[in-house]
Write an enzyme that holds these catalytic residues in place. Structure first.
Site, short mmCIF file in Angstrom:
data_model
loop_
_atom_site.label_atom_id
_atom_site.label_comp_id
_atom_site.label_asym_id
_atom_site.label_seq_id
_atom_site.Cartn_x
_atom_site.Cartn_y
_atom_site.Cartn_z
N LYS A 371 0.86 -1.18 0.00
CA LYS A 371 0.00 0.00 0.00
C LYS A 371 0.90 1.23 0.00
CE LYS A 371 -3.71 -2.20 2.70
NZ LYS A 371 -4.79 -2.12 1.70
N ARG A 448 -9.78 -12.07 1.90
CA ARG A 448 -10.61 -13.18 1.41
C ARG A 448 -9.90 -14.52 1.56
NH1 ARG A 448 -10.97 -10.35 -4.29
NH2 ARG A 448 -10.72 -8.62 -2.82
#
Length: 592
Positions: A371, A448
């Site tokens: 990020k 996920r």
């Protein structure tokens, strides 16, 4: 379930100290062996991790030790305090008239209907010589949500409060009851009027009509509003420090009072408020304080407090279960993964069983897909365990209030997503515990992967009526619904309706999103069964469809709380999901 080598703690009659790491433990970290031990630092059972990079207590989260407002109830003639807040409903409509303009054209002008005081509010107004009516007229106080006027009471020695405030509640709900948001805001405002006082303070809230559910909401909101997170301040802020504060529900008569007091509704609201604060504290704590190890310790403290069963799977246990997706994310961190499973078993017959799963990334760097750059929010990635925080908050509420007839399982696959020589990479193929293989298209789509193995584990418990997961899963959810609404995805209409109803009842907003099966093709891989990315389009939907592949036949729902976990206006965590999850469990009890 098979033989598991993890320690299983049945928190009755005691929890071994090893649950909290109070005895020296050797953990293999990145091929090195490092001693980790825990030392008590204060009377509030906080622990310092020896050898860590943090100078803060390693688990600076208070469980059952919160300073909160004392919430009570009293009739108007017995209320005595600093401020009395009078809730005022807005008129149901605005009258419009048409008059001639100066040029002979028709110009619309609106005559704003001002509120009319009734019931107890009228009694207060009469005792003040019509002061409230005069203020409404002079200030054109409309009663719109959030509008307020506060006045000092002068020359009325017979009255037992020093100030009185008008607070706008807006229009009532369709059924004539007060809107949940109006009650929440009124209670929060009432606390704010006295929170800065330097001495013990008492505030009363008078609403047009009190009901049991209204009392729960007001008590909950007042508890949260009276809290300030000062754990990491070197000095107490005199304007924010929580003091001795009493919040009084001011009711009309014996019938209304009985509705409020019956069944300890005020205490129920306080407990729910405490549970929201717990979630907020977990999310707000920096990642050098809350990590997978200390998060598991917090779960252990909750289990001990409420006599819940708890199982914590260590890395070896997860390997034996084939949790390759979860472990793939965890392998880059110096902290070992902790797979947490808590269970609330009600007394008597079990009518319903539900599993609540929270995403537990205590810090998400993005991995090798780091990020970086403006808007990446890497400095806020402590909130990537907002789902886990909501689940632990719900566990606190369920454990304390003990709804009958509903067995509840709380599951968190806790880990970090970090960069190291052992971290997983773009292009890797991981194998989940149900045998499905997953090509890694982006290491920043890690949530996920951890949820995949958690869902398989939940499904393997058997005989579950529902599975619900909460996760700060996709930035696409923020683009779609902003910061006020969570996204609801479900394979079962009845479960989706139940969750929506529960959220509405407690004032948490969500919006049901579609699960078009044709979009699943976007997650297909050429070299594996699935890939953990689905392209830029419909990112939240493809993420939910990915998760659906790891649930067999159990009715399942997914809540993407990426937007709601952090309050943009407040600049801090919201505790979103605690109230909805508890109300969902409560609804199962009510329908059983």
């Amino acid at each position: 379930m098979g033989k598991v080598s993890a320690f299983v703690v049945r928190c009755c009659p005691y929890i071994p100290s090893s649950v909290f790491g109070l005895t020296p433990e050797l953990c293999s970290l990145r091929g090195r062996t490092r001693a980790i031990r825990w030392l008590p630092t204060t009377k509030r059972s906080r622990w310092t991790m020896v050898g860590s990079t943090s100078s803060f207590p390693a688990s600076q989260v208070s469980v059952g030790n919160l300073r909160r407002p004392q919430v009570t109830a009293a009739p108007l003639d017995q209320f005595e305090g600093d401020v009395l807040v009078v809730g005022v409903l807005a008129p149901s409509a605005t009258e419009s008239s048409v008059e001639k303009g100066s040029a002979g054209t028709d110009e619309k002008s609106s005559t704003i209907k001002l509120p009319t005081l009734g019931g107890l509010a009228r009694q207060v107004d009469e005792s003040l010589g019509g002061l409230l009516t005069d203020v409404i007229s002079e200030t054109k106080f409309s009663g719109k949500p959030g509008s307020c006027e506060i006045m000092r009471v002068i020359g009325k020695p017979d009255l037992r409060f020093k100030r009185v405030a008008l607070y706008g509640l807006g229009e009532p709900d369709d059924d004539g009851s007060l809107k949940v948001s109006s009650v929440q805001q009124a209670a929060s405002y009432a606390v704010s009027t006295v929170k800065s006082l330097k001495t013990k303070a008492t505030v009363g809230l008078l609403l047009p009509n009190w009901m049991a559910t209204t009392a729960v909401t007001a008590s909950d909101s007042a508890t949260v509003a009276g809290y300030a997170d000062l754990r990491f301040k070197s000095e107490e802020d005199p304007e924010s420090t929580s003091r001795d504060l009493q919040f009084v529900v001011v009711y009309n008569d014996d019938i209304e009072g009985a509705s409020i007091l019956q069944g300890d509704k005020l205490m129920q609201g306080s407990i729910i408020g405490e549970s929201v604060i717990l979630a907020k504290e977990l999310v707000n704590a920096p990642p050098n304080v809350v990590n997978p190890v200390t998060l598991a310790a917090t779960a252990g403290e909750l289990a001990k407090k409420h006599r819940l069963d708890i199982t914590i799977l260590e890395k070896k246990d997860c390997e034996e279960r084939g949790m390759g997706a979860y472990l793939g994310v965890a392998q880059g961190s110096a902290y070992p993964p902790k797979f947490i499973h808590m269970k609330y078993a009600p007394r008597g017959d079990v009518k319903k069983r539900i599993v609540l799963i929270g995403k537990g990334l205590t810090f998400d760097s993005g991995g090798y897909n780091l990020k970086a750059g403006p808007g990446s929010m890497i400095e806020l990635m402590k909130f990537d365990m907002g789902g886990a925080a909501a689940v632990l908050g719900a566990a606190n509420a369920v454990g304390a209030l003990q709804p009958p007839g509903v067995e509840v399982h709380f599951i968190i696959a806790a880990c970090e997503n970090m960069i190291s020589s052992e971290a997983y990479r773009p292009g890797d193929v991981l194998k989940a515990s149900n045998g499905k293989t997953i090509e890694i298209g982006n290491t920043d789509a890690e949530g996920r992967l951890t949820l995949a193995d958690a869902l398989v584990y939940a499904d393997s418990l058997g005989n579950m009526d529902y599975i619900v997961d909460l996760a700060t899963l996709t930035g696409a959810m923020i683009i779609s619904l902003g910061n006020d609404y969570a996204g609801l995805f479900s394979s079962d209409d009845r479960l989706a309706d139940r969750i929506s109803s529960s959220a509405k009842r407690v004032g948490e907003k969500l919006w049901r999103m579609p699960l078009p099966p044709e979009y699943l093709e976007l997650t297909k891989s050429k070299i594996a069964d699935l890939k953990n990315t689905g392209g830029r389009a419909a990112g939240s939907i493809t993420a939910a469809l990915f998760l659906k592949e790891f649930v067999r036949n159990t009715p399942w729902a997914h809540l993407d709380i990426a937007g709601t976990v952090w309050g943009e206006k407040e600049g801090g965590p919201t505790g979103w999901g605690v109230r909805t999850l508890y109300q969902l469990v409560q609804s199962l009890h009510e329908d059983s």
